[in-house]
Write a protein that holds these residues in place. Structure first.
Motif, PDB file in Angstrom:
ATOM      1  N   UNK A 263       0.780  -1.363   0.053  1.00  0.00           N
ATOM      2  CA  UNK A 263      -0.239   0.293   0.553  1.00  0.00           C
ATOM      3  C   UNK A 263       0.580   1.501  -0.060  1.00  0.00           C
ATOM      4  N   UNK A 264       1.910   0.783   0.183  1.00  0.00           N
ATOM      5  CA  UNK A 264       2.635   2.315   0.352  1.00  0.00           C
ATOM      6  C   UNK A 264       3.308   2.754  -0.375  1.00  0.00           C
ATOM      7  N   UNK A 265       3.431   1.837  -1.709  1.00  0.00           N
ATOM      8  CA  UNK A 265       3.594   1.794  -2.813  1.00  0.00           C
ATOM      9  C   UNK A 265       2.565   2.377  -3.730  1.00  0.00           C
ATOM     10  N   UNK A 266       1.259   1.896  -3.648  1.00  0.00           N
ATOM     11  CA  UNK A 266       0.269   2.706  -4.101  1.00  0.00           C
ATOM     12  C   UNK A 266      -0.193   4.078  -3.763  1.00  0.00           C
ATOM     13  N   UNK A 267       0.422   4.184  -2.957  1.00  0.00           N
ATOM     14  CA  UNK A 267       0.506   5.897  -2.411  1.00  0.00           C
ATOM     15  C   UNK A 267       0.572   6.653  -2.549  1.00  0.00           C
ATOM     16  N   UNK A 268       2.529   5.731  -3.791  1.00  0.00           N
ATOM     17  CA  UNK A 268       3.298   7.080  -4.330  1.00  0.00           C
ATOM     18  C   UNK A 268       2.460   6.685  -5.407  1.00  0.00           C
ATOM     19  N   UNK A 269       2.014   5.943  -6.048  1.00  0.00           N
ATOM     20  CA  UNK A 269       1.392   6.188  -7.374  1.00  0.00           C
ATOM     21  C   UNK A 269       0.520   7.212  -7.578  1.00  0.00           C
ATOM     22  N   UNK A 270      -0.357   7.044  -6.093  1.00  0.00           N
ATOM     23  CA  UNK A 270      -1.513   8.264  -6.899  1.00  0.00           C
ATOM     24  C   UNK A 270      -0.653   9.494  -6.012  1.00  0.00           C
ATOM     25  N   UNK A 271       0.244  10.039  -5.733  1.00  0.00           N
ATOM     26  CA  UNK A 271       0.738  11.199  -5.227  1.00  0.00           C
ATOM     27  C   UNK A 271       0.543  11.526  -4.353  1.00  0.00           C
ATOM     28  N   UNK A 272       0.235  10.379  -3.550  1.00  0.00           N
ATOM     29  CA  UNK A 272      -0.157  10.840  -1.859  1.00  0.00           C
ATOM     30  C   UNK A 272       1.234  10.581  -1.249  1.00  0.00           C
ATOM     31  N   UNK A 273       1.268  11.766  -0.854  1.00  0.00           N
ATOM     32  CA  UNK A 273       2.799  11.852   0.265  1.00  0.00           C
ATOM     33  C   UNK A 273       2.498  12.210   1.671  1.00  0.00           C
ATOM     34  N   UNK A 274       1.556  11.937   2.128  1.00  0.00           N
ATOM     35  CA  UNK A 274       0.360  12.354   3.604  1.00  0.00           C
ATOM     36  C   UNK A 274       0.858  10.743   4.711  1.00  0.00           C
ATOM     37  N   UNK A 275       1.402  11.041   5.852  1.00  0.00           N
ATOM     38  CA  UNK A 275       1.827  10.718   6.709  1.00  0.00           C
ATOM     39  C   UNK A 275       1.170   9.800   7.402  1.00  0.00           C
ATOM     40  N   UNK A 276      -0.306   9.630   6.990  1.00  0.00           N
ATOM     41  CA  UNK A 276      -1.050   9.079   7.493  1.00  0.00           C
ATOM     42  C   UNK A 276      -2.407   8.907   6.636  1.00  0.00           C
ATOM     43  N   UNK A 277      -3.203   8.083   7.341  1.00  0.00           N
ATOM     44  CA  UNK A 277      -4.290   7.418   6.071  1.00  0.00           C
ATOM     45  C   UNK A 277      -5.990   7.093   6.510  1.00  0.00           C
ATOM     46  N   UNK A 278      -6.646   6.735   6.543  1.00  0.00           N
ATOM     47  CA  UNK A 278      -7.485   5.805   7.156  1.00  0.00           C
ATOM     48  C   UNK A 278      -7.707   5.057   7.084  1.00  0.00           C
ATOM     49  N   UNK A 279      -7.967   3.400   7.856  1.00  0.00           N
ATOM     50  CA  UNK A 279      -8.206   2.404   7.550  1.00  0.00           C
ATOM     51  C   UNK A 279      -8.735   1.880   8.318  1.00  0.00           C
ATOM     52  N   UNK A 280     -10.237   1.429   8.162  1.00  0.00           N
ATOM     53  CA  UNK A 280     -10.811   1.256   9.477  1.00  0.00           C
ATOM     54  C   UNK A 280     -11.330  -0.528   9.326  1.00  0.00           C
ATOM     55  N   UNK A 281     -11.076  -1.204   8.217  1.00  0.00           N
ATOM     56  CA  UNK A 281     -11.025  -2.391   7.911  1.00  0.00           C
ATOM     57  C   UNK A 281     -10.424  -3.588   7.977  1.00  0.00           C
ATOM     58  N   UNK A 450      -4.282  14.609  -4.575  1.00  0.00           N
ATOM     59  CA  UNK A 450      -3.767  16.164  -4.503  1.00  0.00           C
ATOM     60  C   UNK A 450      -4.019  17.243  -3.712  1.00  0.00           C
ATOM     61  N   UNK A 451      -5.323  16.629  -2.851  1.00  0.00           N
ATOM     62  CA  UNK A 451      -6.215  16.942  -1.577  1.00  0.00           C
ATOM     63  C   UNK A 451      -5.906  16.236  -0.596  1.00  0.00           C
ATOM     64  N   UNK A 452      -4.963  15.139  -0.464  1.00  0.00           N
ATOM     65  CA  UNK A 452      -5.562  14.759   0.230  1.00  0.00           C
ATOM     66  C   UNK A 452      -3.871  15.087   1.651  1.00  0.00           C
ATOM     67  N   UNK A 453      -3.916  15.086   2.711  1.00  0.00           N
ATOM     68  CA  UNK A 453      -2.651  15.692   3.451  1.00  0.00           C
ATOM     69  C   UNK A 453      -2.991  17.341   3.451  1.00  0.00           C
ATOM     70  N   UNK A 454      -4.063  17.682   2.725  1.00  0.00           N
ATOM     71  CA  UNK A 454      -3.518  19.337   2.780  1.00  0.00           C
ATOM     72  C   UNK A 454      -5.247  20.140   3.297  1.00  0.00           C
ATOM     73  N   UNK A 455      -4.951  20.929   4.051  1.00  0.00           N
ATOM     74  CA  UNK A 455      -5.979  21.991   4.966  1.00  0.00           C
ATOM     75  C   UNK A 455      -6.286  22.653   3.256  1.00  0.00           C
TER      76      UNK A 455
END
Length: 670
Positions: A263-281, A450-455
């Motif tokens: 999933x780390x590589x998955x996030x890089x492919x999406x252009x997501x560099x945030x240090x935190x995500x939600x995974x509830x399941x 691009x929105x992820x991790x941004x205010x």
């Protein structure tokens, strides 16, 4: 002779007396009716009086429904079509050139037919070239990049602990049936849907390259893999609650926990560099991880080809579209015929490039004068809501203070978002509608990531400017009025002030109340997720809702035999309707205190003329069990019966159908 038949004589006499008695009773009833005052039509059924012309012109449909607001949405679609037609013929700017080319490529059905599967050929080639399971994660990531979610879902949404910020959410997904229960239940209706679904899978697999001798096996493999994805998943009703999906985790640990998925590589492919995500399941993703590592690669390849074909089917050649419509349109949605081609293309453009079209729509169809007039009405209503909050006995002092601060801090956005997506979409051209869809959805996916991790959460609208909507956004504490909603019957620039407040003003008041009702009280004036009601405030609200429920209990549901309103389902919306009407009436009265009876009647007629509807029996039954608003006739009659001002405007007496006795009327604001 007759004397020898006493029974006949007795019967004859009795029948004669009965007839005389009945005639006398009827005469007495007629005399009493003549003495009783007639109930004016406005006081017996205002909905049908105010909407007589509309109802006569719009008969009951065999299926589906029609309404004044549906016609408003249809008008907005026609406006978009005209805009796109002009952009295709003579674009005035670069955005119009992109949209016009996109539009033209979709309307060229001969070119779409000739294109066949070519738009998705590169994706299919990548899937067919897979040689080992360890190559699956990169292909899964690549399909997500073009807007085709497989194996799971990953989206940008509001961070519930910081409502101005976006968080990435890993969630269950990657299946084609509406709910996980469709894969596991064995009752006959569900089995029928599954059987039809398998047939649809076979059709798409055949179109994407599966030989005839492998169709049965690959269809079974796809259904088995989707069942494996769905089995540990939550019911749709549960995942629709955002709190059930919120579980922030550090990105750094995901690859160790799900070593096959990467999933780390998955996030890089999406252009997501945030240090935190939600995974509830975690159980769902542990299952997907095992499937990626151990499930037969041939089955994965069939599944991925199916998901590509299914996702892109509405934008490809006729065989794809017809197969998709027969299952999703006719079986699942109950549609008898597919929409017109231009409607299908418009829907696709709004899905893939909606914000681009929204900016052009707003520039064309919303004047500065209308925007300013709508803004002034909203400001007046907000001031009235603040004054009502200060004066109400329903809220504690602390709650009144917080409600006032929240209303004062509320943002008002009219027309289109103040800021939105980057519009640097790649040129699309007129060559291939399917390819244009992939270009546009890739662009939209990139912007969402691009929105992820941004205010920057205040840049998102959940509706498009070209879609009629007036809505309160609880997360951002803002009131949104789209460009398309500022048209009759909601907002008529040529209408009297009374009519504007009776329609648009009352709807604005409805939405303002949502900022400070029992749900609005979960977010404070600073945008923090916390309840700012005291127990006494909650008790006061419970009393209001119970009184509204008592009013609605037992009311017949229009169009459904022997059915009644479900008060618990519709009470919140009904209270907001009443609140909005009270505020709009008070505000308008302050602006035009000398208004005569004609104008007062215009106010209430404008409200009633928002809600005419013609609903088929099947659609009415579906709404009776699931719709959270009152049906049109009761949204008029049941709500207006609470307002003394309505009775005064039309000369209705207490106890008549359109005027509840004073001790039964519900008043929200003093």
């Amino acid at each position: 002779m007759i004397a020898n038949r006493p029974l006949v004589v007795a019967i004859t006499v009795c029948l004669g007396l009965a007839g005389l008695t009945a005639s006398a009773d009827a005469d007495a009833q007629r005399r009493r009716a003549a003495r009783a005052p007639a109930v004016a039509p406005a006081c017996s059924d205002f909905y049908h009086l105010a909407n007589a012309g509309w109802l006569a012109a719009n008969p009951l449909p065999a299926t589906g429904a029609n309404s004044a607001l549906a016609q408003l949405a249809g008008n907005a679609q026609t406006q978009q079509k005209a805009l796109l037609d002009a952009a295709a013929q003579q674009p005035a700017n670069e955005v119009q050139k992109l949209l016009g080319d996109f539009w033209a490529s979709g309307l060229d059905e001969a070119a779409v037919e000739a294109d066949g599967s070519r738009p998705i050929a590169p994706l299919l080639a990548r899937i067919n070239a897979l040689g080992r399971n360890r190559e699956l994660p990169a292909t899964i990531a690549a399909l997500h990049q073009v807007g085709i979610p497989v194996a799971f879902n990953f989206n940008a949404d509001i961070d519930l602990k910081a409502l101005d910020r976006h968080l990435g959410y890993f969630m269950q997904g990657g299946t084609g049936l509406p709910d996980p229960a469709f894969y596991t239940r064995d009752d006959a209706p569900i089995q029928h849907v599954r059987s039809r679904y398998r047939d649809y899978i076979k059709q798409i697999l055949a179109l994407t390259g599966t030989p005839a001798n492998r169709l049965e096996r690959e269809a079974d493999a796809v259904l088995a893999l989707e069942t494996a994805l769905a089995t540990p998943s939550q019911a749709l009703a549960r995942i629709n609650n955002p709190f059930n999906n919120y579980a922030p985790v550090a990105v750094a640990g995901l690859d160790r926990q799900y070593r096959h998925l990467r999933l780390g590589d998955f996030l890089k492919a999406q252009g997501v560099s945030a240090g935190q995500v939600s995974l509830a399941e975690p159980a769902v993703f542990a299952s997907v991880d095992r499937l990626v590592g151990n499930h037969p690669l041939a089955d994965w390849k069939a599944y991925l080809r199916w998901r590509v074909g299914d996702s892109m089917a509405p934008y490809l050649s006729r065989h794809y579209r017809e197969a998709e419509f027969e299952f999703r349109g006719r079986l699942l949605r109950g549609q008898s015929t597919p929409p017109a081609r231009w409607e299908q293309v418009l829907q696709a453009i709004n899905l893939a490039a909606g914000p681009m079209l929204g900016r052009e729509y707003t520039a064309t169809h919303l004047t500065t004068a209308d925007r300013r007039q709508a803004g002034l009405i909203i400001d007046k209503l907000r001031d009235a809501q603040i004054a009502a909050v200060i004066a109400t006995p329903h809220l504690s002092e602390a709650a009144r203070t917080e409600a006032r601060a929240k209303l004062q801090a509320m943002k008002i956005e009219i027309g289109a978002p103040l800021r939105d997506l980057d519009y640097s979409v790649q040129p699309m051209g007129r060559g291939s509608f399917g390819s244009n869809m992939l270009i546009a959805t890739t662009w939209r996916q990139r912007e969402e990531m691009r929105r992820i991790g941004q205010s920057n959460a205040d840049r998102r609208w959940e509706v498009l400017p070209q879609q009629p909507a007036l809505a309160y956004d609880i997360a951002q504490n803002r009131l949104i009025a789209t460009a398309a909603v500022l048209q009759p019957p909601v907002f008529d620039p040529a209408a009297t002030t009374a009519a504007k407040f009776g329609s648009f003003g009352a709807l604005v008041g409805h939405e303002l109340s949502r900022a400070i009702d029992h749900k609005g009280a979960l977010v404070d004036a600073r945008g923090e997720l916390r309840s700012w009601w005291t127990p006494a405030d909650q008790t006061a609200w419970a009393l209001l809702t119970s009184r509204m429920e008592r009013q609605l209990a037992g009311l017949a549901y229009p169009g459904v035999a022997d059915a009644r309103i479900n008060p618990a389902l519709v009470r919140d919306s009904a209270l907001a309707d009443l609140s909005g009407l009270e505020l709009a009436w008070q505000t308008w009265q302050e602006i035009e205190p000398q208004a005569g009876s004609t104008q007062r009647q215009q106010f209430f007629s404008a409200w009633a003329q928002l809600w005419p509807q013609a609903v088929s029996p099947g659609e009415a039954l579906a709404r009776q069990t699931g719709q959270v608003q009152l049906p049109g006739p009761l949204r008029v009659n049941a709500i207006l019966a609470n307002l003394p001002a309505f009775g005064q405007a039309f000369g209705c007496s207490a106890g008549q159908p359109m005027q509840l006795p004073a001790d039964q009327q519900l008043q929200i604001w003093p």
